[in-house]
Design a protein around this motif. Structure first.
Motif, mmCIF file in Angstrom:
data_model
loop_
_atom_site.group_PDB
_atom_site.id
_atom_site.type_symbol
_atom_site.label_atom_id
_atom_site.label_comp_id
_atom_site.label_asym_id
_atom_site.label_seq_id
_atom_site.Cartn_x
_atom_site.Cartn_y
_atom_site.Cartn_z
ATOM 1 N N VAL A 1 8.848 7.754 -20.201
ATOM 2 C CA VAL A 1 9.282 6.394 -20.346
ATOM 3 C C VAL A 1 10.687 6.247 -19.959
ATOM 4 O O VAL A 1 11.662 6.777 -20.792
ATOM 5 C CB VAL A 1 9.059 5.624 -21.677
ATOM 6 N N TRP A 2 11.316 5.430 -18.998
ATOM 7 C CA TRP A 2 12.821 5.499 -18.610
ATOM 8 C C TRP A 2 12.859 3.745 -18.322
ATOM 9 O O TRP A 2 12.632 3.525 -17.242
ATOM 10 C CB TRP A 2 13.173 6.210 -17.479
ATOM 11 N N GLY A 3 13.226 3.253 -19.291
ATOM 12 C CA GLY A 3 13.630 1.891 -19.112
ATOM 13 C C GLY A 3 12.159 0.935 -18.774
ATOM 14 O O GLY A 3 11.042 1.444 -19.630
ATOM 15 N N GLY A 4 12.126 0.322 -17.763
ATOM 16 C CA GLY A 4 10.855 -0.401 -17.544
ATOM 17 C C GLY A 4 9.814 0.309 -16.701
ATOM 18 O O GLY A 4 8.717 0.066 -16.628
ATOM 19 N N LEU A 5 10.139 2.040 -16.508
ATOM 20 C CA LEU A 5 9.116 2.774 -15.732
ATOM 21 C C LEU A 5 8.535 3.551 -16.690
ATOM 22 O O LEU A 5 8.969 4.396 -17.564
ATOM 23 C CB LEU A 5 10.289 3.687 -14.678
ATOM 24 N N VAL A 6 7.208 3.773 -16.430
ATOM 25 C CA VAL A 6 6.256 4.221 -17.399
ATOM 26 C C VAL A 6 5.326 4.951 -16.588
ATOM 27 O O VAL A 6 4.722 4.285 -15.756
ATOM 28 C CB VAL A 6 5.557 3.219 -18.305
ATOM 29 N N LEU A 7 5.174 6.300 -16.761
ATOM 30 C CA LEU A 7 4.235 7.102 -16.140
ATOM 31 C C LEU A 7 3.344 7.774 -17.403
ATOM 32 O O LEU A 7 3.897 8.271 -18.234
ATOM 33 C CB LEU A 7 4.866 8.003 -15.436
ATOM 34 N N SER B 1 -5.946 11.834 -13.782
ATOM 35 C CA SER B 1 -5.801 10.280 -13.961
ATOM 36 C C SER B 1 -4.437 9.800 -14.165
ATOM 37 O O SER B 1 -3.792 10.373 -15.198
ATOM 38 C CB SER B 1 -6.920 9.921 -14.803
ATOM 39 N N ILE B 2 -3.718 8.980 -13.340
ATOM 40 C CA ILE B 2 -2.292 8.503 -13.562
ATOM 41 C C ILE B 2 -2.255 7.232 -13.540
ATOM 42 O O ILE B 2 -3.238 6.356 -13.073
ATOM 43 C CB ILE B 2 -1.652 9.035 -12.427
ATOM 44 N N ARG B 3 -1.219 6.818 -14.388
ATOM 45 C CA ARG B 3 -0.984 5.245 -14.537
ATOM 46 C C ARG B 3 0.488 5.013 -14.456
ATOM 47 O O ARG B 3 1.138 5.755 -15.310
ATOM 48 C CB ARG B 3 -1.571 4.507 -15.870
ATOM 49 N N ALA B 4 1.011 4.547 -13.351
ATOM 50 C CA ALA B 4 2.370 4.188 -13.243
ATOM 51 C C ALA B 4 2.588 2.589 -13.124
ATOM 52 O O ALA B 4 2.026 1.981 -12.316
ATOM 53 C CB ALA B 4 2.830 4.840 -11.595
ATOM 54 N N GLU B 5 3.488 2.130 -14.020
ATOM 55 C CA GLU B 5 3.842 1.002 -14.090
ATOM 56 C C GLU B 5 5.324 0.718 -13.374
ATOM 57 O O GLU B 5 6.238 1.617 -13.627
ATOM 58 C CB GLU B 5 3.957 0.335 -15.640
ATOM 59 N N TRP C 1 5.694 0.924 -10.122
ATOM 60 C CA TRP C 1 5.734 1.987 -9.466
ATOM 61 C C TRP C 1 6.749 1.734 -8.082
ATOM 62 O O TRP C 1 7.155 2.582 -7.358
ATOM 63 C CB TRP C 1 4.160 2.295 -8.933
ATOM 64 N N ARG C 2 7.022 0.439 -7.710
ATOM 65 C CA ARG C 2 7.795 0.240 -6.520
ATOM 66 C C ARG C 2 9.329 0.849 -6.800
ATOM 67 O O ARG C 2 9.705 1.633 -6.023
ATOM 68 C CB ARG C 2 8.014 -1.087 -6.128
ATOM 69 N N GLU C 3 9.764 0.700 -7.997
ATOM 70 C CA GLU C 3 11.077 1.131 -8.376
ATOM 71 C C GLU C 3 10.992 2.925 -8.644
ATOM 72 O O GLU C 3 12.015 3.375 -8.231
ATOM 73 C CB GLU C 3 11.348 0.807 -9.776
ATOM 74 N N MET C 4 9.838 3.390 -8.740
ATOM 75 C CA MET C 4 9.739 4.814 -8.802
ATOM 76 C C MET C 4 9.585 5.330 -7.300
ATOM 77 O O MET C 4 10.156 6.535 -6.821
ATOM 78 C CB MET C 4 8.237 5.187 -9.173
ATOM 79 N N VAL C 5 9.091 4.650 -6.349
ATOM 80 C CA VAL C 5 9.519 4.663 -4.985
ATOM 81 C C VAL C 5 10.908 4.898 -4.406
ATOM 82 O O VAL C 5 11.443 5.716 -3.476
ATOM 83 C CB VAL C 5 8.511 3.889 -3.999
ATOM 84 N N PRO D 1 -0.981 -5.569 -8.977
ATOM 85 C CA PRO D 1 0.020 -5.173 -7.987
ATOM 86 C C PRO D 1 1.238 -4.357 -8.359
ATOM 87 O O PRO D 1 1.676 -3.508 -7.529
ATOM 88 C CB PRO D 1 0.313 -6.305 -7.050
ATOM 89 N N GLU D 2 1.455 -4.345 -9.436
ATOM 90 C CA GLU D 2 2.740 -3.479 -10.164
ATOM 91 C C GLU D 2 2.627 -2.333 -10.848
ATOM 92 O O GLU D 2 3.306 -1.480 -11.214
ATOM 93 C CB GLU D 2 3.629 -4.484 -11.054
ATOM 94 N N VAL D 3 0.973 -2.166 -11.014
ATOM 95 C CA VAL D 3 0.668 -0.867 -11.742
ATOM 96 C C VAL D 3 -0.396 0.054 -10.829
ATOM 97 O O VAL D 3 -1.250 -0.623 -10.311
ATOM 98 C CB VAL D 3 -0.275 -1.190 -12.791
ATOM 99 N N ILE D 4 -0.197 1.453 -10.548
ATOM 100 C CA ILE D 4 -1.197 2.132 -10.092
ATOM 101 C C ILE D 4 -1.902 2.559 -11.117
ATOM 102 O O ILE D 4 -1.243 3.466 -12.057
ATOM 103 C CB ILE D 4 -0.383 3.337 -9.378
ATOM 104 N N ASP D 5 -3.129 2.537 -10.900
ATOM 105 C CA ASP D 5 -4.063 3.400 -12.249
ATOM 106 C C ASP D 5 -5.313 3.914 -11.270
ATOM 107 O O ASP D 5 -6.136 3.410 -10.911
ATOM 108 C CB ASP D 5 -4.656 2.249 -12.981
ATOM 109 N N ALA D 6 -5.095 5.262 -10.961
ATOM 110 C CA ALA D 6 -5.807 5.986 -9.857
ATOM 111 C C ALA D 6 -5.831 7.376 -10.223
ATOM 112 O O ALA D 6 -5.030 7.888 -11.240
ATOM 113 C CB ALA D 6 -5.424 5.978 -8.658
ATOM 114 N N ASP D 7 -6.923 8.187 -9.537
ATOM 115 C CA ASP D 7 -6.995 9.670 -9.963
ATOM 116 C C ASP D 7 -6.210 10.095 -8.665
ATOM 117 O O ASP D 7 -6.339 9.929 -7.559
ATOM 118 C CB ASP D 7 -8.359 9.979 -9.789
ATOM 119 N N LEU D 8 -5.601 11.367 -9.327
ATOM 120 C CA LEU D 8 -4.814 12.264 -8.303
ATOM 121 C C LEU D 8 -5.541 13.412 -8.245
ATOM 122 O O LEU D 8 -5.522 14.047 -9.315
ATOM 123 C CB LEU D 8 -3.208 12.537 -8.994
#
Length: 334
Positions: free
Chosen positions: A238-244, A263-267, A269-273, A304-311
């Motif tokens: 967790v870094w500010g509003g970025l949550v992985l 399984s990953i969840r990225a909140e 994610w555009r800022e992570m890019v 649209p702001e959350v990636i909830d998928a399998d890697l």
């Protein structure tokens, strides 16, 4: 009768003293022999003395002005003093007290590590080449200064590693850190606008890791144990509003190639890019493509702001949902 009691007590005291001094010499011999073995293997080994104190209830082994250099990896470890503490009646439990300052150098950088607290409690198996049953390391107010000019700080952290019952080389591993402040140059590169807080508020890792050999004392001077399976119960940053967040199970084949699904969840994610582009992990030309592909994955989750998928990792490749990502990372301990 009193005289016999006095004599008996005197004999016991004398025997206890003799046993302590014999044990102290044995401990000193184990340490010096290990250092000599590393020197015979071509390591640079330098120290002023090895002393054992603590009579009569403990053994406190101190190594003064210790320097170890592994020619194979290029790592050099320098400690002004290292202390190992053992209770007489629990010699298999060792407390390692790290110095307030130590040095760690590699072919890439030279680090100075300072800490107010750095203590490791170890449960070992003396009959099994000092294989590790439990390791619990507490970190407090740690500062890492680089020869390249950057500084990183960690106010509080804890790393625990516990061998599973009836398992020779499987361990529950957990790490917790709060308030980690990344190096200023890295933070400026990742976040040039200064939108994120200085500190990463939370880093957590909790997993069962299986290795191809037990984690034992000789692994320092020989081949490192390699991961063969990973049951990731939780990983969170967790870094500010970025949550992985991430959970999953992997098997690891020869060469550290993983196979399995996480399984990953990225909140946000555009800022992570954006961070990945700033760090050079992703080119600016690839930003649009990456955002488009990740947008598709995020759309599948309904937010649209959350990636909830399998890697997924398969045949040396990585896939995020239905989309190919690239080569899978190699999980190798050096």
């Amino acid at each position: 009768m009193l005289g016999r009691l006095v004599i008996g007590c005197a004999v016991l005291v004398t025997a206890a003293m003799a046993l302590w001094f014999v044990s102290a010499q044995a401990i000193r011999g184990i340490v010096t022999e290990w250092l000599a073995a590393r020197a015979e293997e071509g390591w640079l080994v330098s120290y002023d003395e090895v002393s054992v104190e603590g009579f009569p209830t403990a053994f406190r082994t101190e190594l003064a002005a210790l320097e170890l250099a592994d020619p194979e990896t290029g790592w050099v470890w320098t400690l002004p003093r290292m202390t190992l503490e053992q209770q007489v009646f629990r010699p298999a439990r060792v407390r390692a007290v790290w110095p307030a300052e130590q040095g760690l150098a590699s072919p890439y950088d030279r680090l100075t590590i300072r800490s107010e607290t750095m203590v490791s409690d170890l449960d070992l198996q003396p009959a099994s080449l000092y294989a590790l049953d439990l390791s619990d390391t507490v970190l407090g107010e740690v500062t890492v200064e680089s020869g390249r000019g950057w500084t990183m700080t960690l106010p509080e952290g804890r790393l625990t590693m516990m061998r599973l019952p009836d398992a020779a080389a499987a361990y529950d591993v957990s790490f917790r850190a709060t308030g980690l402040v990344p190096p200023a140059p890295l933070q400026a590169q990742l976040d040039p606008g200064g939108l994120l807080p200085r500190a990463v508020s939370t880093l957590e890792y909790d997993a069962t890791m299986t290795f191809d050999r037990p984690c034992e004392f000789r692994a320092i001077g020989e081949r490192r144990p390699q991961v063969t399976a990973l049951d990731l119960r939780e990983m969170q940053a967790v870094w500010g509003g970025l949550v992985l967040n991430a959970t999953g199970e992997l098997t690891v084949g020869p060469g550290g190639v993983p196979d399995g699904v996480v399984s990953i969840r990225a909140e946000n994610w555009r800022e992570m890019v954006t961070l990945a582009v700033n760090a050079g992990l992703l080119t600016e030309r690839m930003r649009g493509t990456a955002e488009g592909l990740l947008g598709v994955v995020a759309g599948l989750s309904g937010d649209p702001e959350v990636i909830d998928a399998d890697l997924a990792f398969e045949n040396g490749r990585a896939y995020l949902g239905p989309l190919p990502v690239g080569p899978a990372p190699r999980l190798v301990l050096r």
